[in-house]
Design a protein around this motif. Structure first.
Motif, PDB file in Angstrom:
ATOM      1  N   ARG A 334       0.909  -1.282   0.194  1.00 26.85           N
ATOM      2  CA  ARG A 334       0.086  -0.268  -0.078  1.00 26.85           C
ATOM      3  C   ARG A 334       0.807   1.488   0.040  1.00 26.85           C
ATOM      4  NH1 ARG A 334      -5.862   0.527   0.867  1.00 26.85           N
ATOM      5  NH2 ARG A 334      -5.112  -2.376  -0.196  1.00 26.85           N
ATOM      6  N   TRP A 335       1.810   0.853   1.164  1.00 27.95           N
ATOM      7  CA  TRP A 335       2.921   2.712   0.856  1.00 27.95           C
ATOM      8  C   TRP A 335       3.589   2.304  -1.355  1.00 27.95           C
ATOM      9  CZ3 TRP A 335       4.655   0.672   6.206  1.00 27.95           C
ATOM     10  CH2 TRP A 335       4.010   1.521   7.510  1.00 27.95           C
ATOM     11  N   GLU A 337       2.240   1.961  -3.337  1.00 23.23           N
ATOM     12  CA  GLU A 337       1.164   2.012  -4.136  1.00 23.23           C
ATOM     13  C   GLU A 337       1.037   3.815  -4.072  1.00 23.23           C
ATOM     14  OE1 GLU A 337      -1.943  -1.562  -5.153  1.00 23.23           O
ATOM     15  OE2 GLU A 337      -2.335   0.153  -3.174  1.00 23.23           O
ATOM     16  N   PHE A 338       1.515   4.308  -2.921  1.00 25.61           N
ATOM     17  CA  PHE A 338       0.908   5.458  -2.435  1.00 25.61           C
ATOM     18  C   PHE A 338       2.448   6.214  -3.926  1.00 25.61           C
ATOM     19  CE2 PHE A 338       3.816   9.067   0.064  1.00 25.61           C
ATOM     20  CZ  PHE A 338       1.951   9.492  -0.626  1.00 25.61           C
ATOM     21  N   HIS A 341       1.840   6.635  -6.901  1.00 30.39           N
ATOM     22  CA  HIS A 341       0.965   7.221  -7.173  1.00 30.39           C
ATOM     23  C   HIS A 341       1.225   8.986  -7.094  1.00 30.39           C
ATOM     24  CE1 HIS A 341      -3.191   9.999  -6.517  1.00 30.39           C
ATOM     25  NE2 HIS A 341      -3.443   9.209  -7.109  1.00 30.39           N
ATOM     26  N   GLU A 342       2.598   9.446  -6.395  1.00 32.22           N
ATOM     27  CA  GLU A 342       2.481  10.891  -5.991  1.00 32.22           C
ATOM     28  C   GLU A 342       4.118  10.624  -6.644  1.00 32.22           C
ATOM     29  OE1 GLU A 342       0.664  13.166  -4.643  1.00 32.22           O
ATOM     30  OE2 GLU A 342      -0.855  11.069  -4.002  1.00 32.22           O
TER      31      GLU A 342
ATOM     32  N   THR B 105      -7.358   4.706   2.278  1.00 35.96           N
ATOM     33  CA  THR B 105      -7.329   3.835   2.093  1.00 35.96           C
ATOM     34  C   THR B 105      -5.465   3.580   1.797  1.00 35.96           C
ATOM     35  OG1 THR B 105      -6.778   3.298  -0.423  1.00 35.96           O
ATOM     36  CG2 THR B 105      -9.417   2.819   0.915  1.00 35.96           C
ATOM     37  N   ASN B 106      -4.653   4.923   2.038  1.00 28.99           N
ATOM     38  CA  ASN B 106      -3.489   4.547   2.973  1.00 28.99           C
ATOM     39  C   ASN B 106      -2.927   3.327   4.309  1.00 28.99           C
ATOM     40  OD1 ASN B 106      -1.006   5.354   3.333  1.00 28.99           O
ATOM     41  ND2 ASN B 106      -1.072   6.863   1.252  1.00 28.99           N
ATOM     42  N   THR B 107      -2.177   3.293   4.486  1.00 23.10           N
ATOM     43  CA  THR B 107      -1.760   1.970   5.021  1.00 23.10           C
ATOM     44  C   THR B 107      -2.291   2.409   6.233  1.00 23.10           C
ATOM     45  OG1 THR B 107       0.221   1.476   3.706  1.00 23.10           O
ATOM     46  CG2 THR B 107       0.048   0.999   5.445  1.00 23.10           C
ATOM     47  N   GLU B 144      -5.162   9.409  -0.708  1.00 21.36           N
ATOM     48  CA  GLU B 144      -4.455   8.246   0.555  1.00 21.36           C
ATOM     49  C   GLU B 144      -4.008   9.903   1.893  1.00 21.36           C
ATOM     50  OE1 GLU B 144      -2.178   6.891  -0.893  1.00 21.36           O
ATOM     51  OE2 GLU B 144      -2.535   6.527  -2.813  1.00 21.36           O
TER      52      GLU B 144
END
Lengths: 435, 243
Positions: A334-335, A337-338, A341-342, B105-107, B144
């Motif tokens: 998930r991090w 993916e962040f 995305h950024e 839905t960030n971690t 995010e």
């Protein structure tokens, strides 16, 4: 152990108003500062030992001292103070509640800092995704003008200052100071090559100080208390007090203000510990870009040196605590993916690397990965770290590399088995409750 | 573009831009306010981000007309403005819901329940990420990190905080928004603003809601209240020390 300074007035319902701030000695530092020579103020902040609270820990007074002064060259150009209020690092949630509750402490700090570096215009670049905080800042700036704290010839000092509250529009990268400056100039927020540094060629290629909200807001207390008062708090090289943000599977998440150098063990005690029947599995000391730590690191002093010695970074003191119900692969995915995305797209390692790392981690989480994927994943990190244009790329590798180092077997279990062995329901706050 | 009307604006621009039905045109007032934004800055181009928020405050998205207006006022090409508008996630490229519902839905929020909230809202509303309900009230998005991790899981409506959500509370929230019942953010004004109202604040035109709502939520006060219970304070300033 707790030393509320920035948070001292937060309990009052009107803490965000000028009157609510003034009751707690608000705007008392301002006349004192305006009576000092600007260079003496810079020296005071240097002597205090205040270091940047945005994550990097650079000495604030030194940054101010880099601004060229005098009638020649860059010194002759207008100077600017830009407050980085683009709080977006995952886990970081200190400046946002602070500005909602006590915006005037920031405004007073901005006035003093601007006077010290000889800026007549200051910008507060606030993240666009926190509209009520924007309102509170706008309101505080208007009140400060009415009170004569802003505008021309402030309190007869001959010093002029205008503050513009500038809302961003959704881009994590704008927390990087040179990307922030590009964004403030009306461009896509992409980092600039350094040197030249913002101190000489910042906003509009003019001398510019970019400081974090908490750093600037700490300045009035240093003026009131003095360098010794500030430096007596904290540790030898990490002086002063700070906001620790406790979040995750803890009983009482929230903001805890205390001296630098507290440990997570101490903070967890303050926060009531991990939720009932569960134990700490891993945590971040300062947001997702700081390598993960575990229960082994509960006694690491949370100061710049202590956390670095433990192989991570103090960052923003965003203490995200996860218990044993949490899948580390899911978190790392998930991090990642962040970051994908950024990523601003400017440099290839970060833009392409984060994209491919997401693919690999998704395969792992779904049970379609091979051992070779793990090798490729770490190899990709090697090709991003130190080869990216800015710290976003480096940060993207932190959760992956540290996650694999600490929990290699858990990654292998995802590869050799049938995907994620964890039940995501068990880690929710409403687990067991009827939702 | 069925249902769209071809509208020639009174902004002196080529009459080729189309504005979808129901989207109000930009007016001379919009242009005046754009010029007012420009005066805040030492260099005009710095006004571009707030100007795009201003366009959204009128039309709900960054329309071709809005891009033209910004380009004209700043002496930029439409491509230059478009390049900026498409970089930032808060600018919408097409009309969307009156209420922009974002689920973090960030971690940390995801693990604490944001993933389940987002899944249930998708089912409940019948839309996916970045889609709008047919009645035009709600656009759904996963977000995010929104700097409220001590209130996880967090849902944002037009960038106002709805703290400590559950799937049930989030479903209830969107139901009320769709049926026009009043809702108020956990830490925010006494009422929920529309997307356009919110955009106007971001453009730098304050509403009168700054003093509404709590100064701080419970998690924000956790440390301060504990310090007070335990009688702990910061060291006194030298001029406060008792002799």
């Amino acid at each position: 152990m707790l030393t509320p300074v920035l948070s001292r007035n937060w309990g009052d319902a009107d803490s965000f108003t000028l009157a609510g701030y003034a009751r707690h000695r608000g705007y008392e530092a301002l006349p004192k500062a305006l009576a000092m020579e600007p260079d003496a103020l810079i020296q005071l902040v240097k002597d205090s030992g205040l270091r940047g609270r945005g994550g990097a820990g650079f000495p604030t007074g030194m940054k101010w001292g880099f601004i060229p002064q005098g009638p020649d060259g860059q010194g002759a150009k207008p100077h600017y103070l830009v407050v980085n209020a683009d709080e977006s690092e995952p886990g970081t949630c200190k400046d946002t509640p602070f500005m909602m509750a006590n915006p005037h402490a920031l405004i007073e700090g901005v006035i003093i800092a601007s006077y010290a570096i000889r800026a007549k215009k200051a910008f507060i670049y606030i993240r666009g995704e926190i509209v009520h905080v924007t309102r509170r800042l706008q309101h505080a700036v208007a009140e400060a003008y009415q009170a004569g704290h802003l505008g021309t010839d402030i309190h007869g000092s001959g010093f002029d200052l205008d503050i513009v509250v500038h809302a961003g529009a959704g881009a994590y990268i704008c927390g990087e100071e040179t990307a922030l400056l590009d964004s403030l100039e009306g461009y896509r927020g992409q980092p600039r090559l350094r040197p030249p540094f913002p101190a000489t060629h910042g906003l509009y290629a003019s001398p510019t100080v970019v400081n974090n909200v908490e750093s600037i807001a700490s300045v009035p207390s240093i003026v009131l208390g003095g360098a010794q008062w500030f430096g007596a708090q904290g540790t030898e090289k990490s002086k002063g007090y700070t906001l620790y943000s406790l979040s995750g599977h803890v009983k009482r998440p929230g903001q805890y203000e205390g001296p630098l150098g507290l440990t997570l063990r101490q903070l967890l005690e303050l926060g009531g510990g991990m939720r009932e029947g569960h134990e700490l599995k891993f945590w971040t000391p300062g947001g997702s870009s700081t390598p993960l730590l575990t229960a082994e690191h509960l006694d690491v002093p949370l100061d710049y040196e202590g956390v670095a010695a433990a192989g991570s970074m103090l960052g923003t003191k965003a203490l995200q605590c996860f218990d044993e119900t949490t899948c580390v692969v899911r978190c790392v995915l998930r991090w990642t993916e962040f970051y994908a995305h950024e990523s601003c797209g400017k440099c290839t390692p970060c833009r392409e690397g984060t994209y491919w790392m997401v693919q690999i981690l998704q395969r792992m989480e779904n049970g379609n990965a091979t051992e070779e994927d793990l090798v490729t994943l770490l190899d990709t990190c090697d090709n991003i770290f130190g080869r990216s244009f800015c710290a976003l790329g480096d940060g993207a590798t932190s959760p992956i590399v540290s996650g694999v180092q600490l929990f290699r077997q858990e990654f292998m279990d995802h590869i050799n088995g049938t995907g994620c062995p964890f039940d995501p329901v068990a880690s929710t706050v409403f687990a067991g409750a009827h939702a | 573009m069925s249902g769209s009307d071809k509208i020639t604006t009174d902004l002196g621009m080529p009459g080729t831009a189309t504005v979808p039905a129901g989207v109000p045109p930009l007016t001379e007032q919009t242009r005046r306010e754009a010029r007012e934004i420009i005066t805040r800055y030492p260099q005009p181009r710095s006004a571009l981000l707030p100007m795009l928020h201003l366009v959204q405050s009128v039309q709900g998205y960054v329309s071709p007309d809005g891009i033209s207006l910004c380009a004209e006022e700043l002496g930029l090409t439409k491509a230059e403005v478009g390049a900026v508008a498409t970089f930032y996630t808060q600018y919408r490229r097409r009309p969307a819901g009156e209420y922009h519902v974002g689920v973090c839905t960030n971690t940390l929020c995801a693990v604490l329940g944001g993933d389940e909230i987002f899944r249930q809202l998708k089912d409940h509303l019948g839309v996916g990420h970045n889609e709008t309900t047919e009645d035009g009230t709600i656009s759904l998005e996963h977000l995010e990190c929104n700097a409220a991790c001590d209130y996880a899981p967090v849902v944002m409506v037009n960038w106002e905080f709805y703290d400590d959500q559950t799937p049930a509370s989030a479903r209830d929230l969107v139901d009320k928004l769709r049926s026009g019942q009043p809702v108020a953010p956990t830490r925010g004004p006494d009422r929920q603003c529309t997307f356009k109202e919110m955009s106007r604040v971001l453009a730098g035109f304050p509403d009168d809601l700054a003093t509404q709502g709590v100064q701080a939520g419970p998690a924000t006060l956790a440390g301060l209240q504990l310090a007070q219970q335990r009688g702990e304070t910061a060291p006194a300033y030298p001029d406060e020390e008792k002799s």
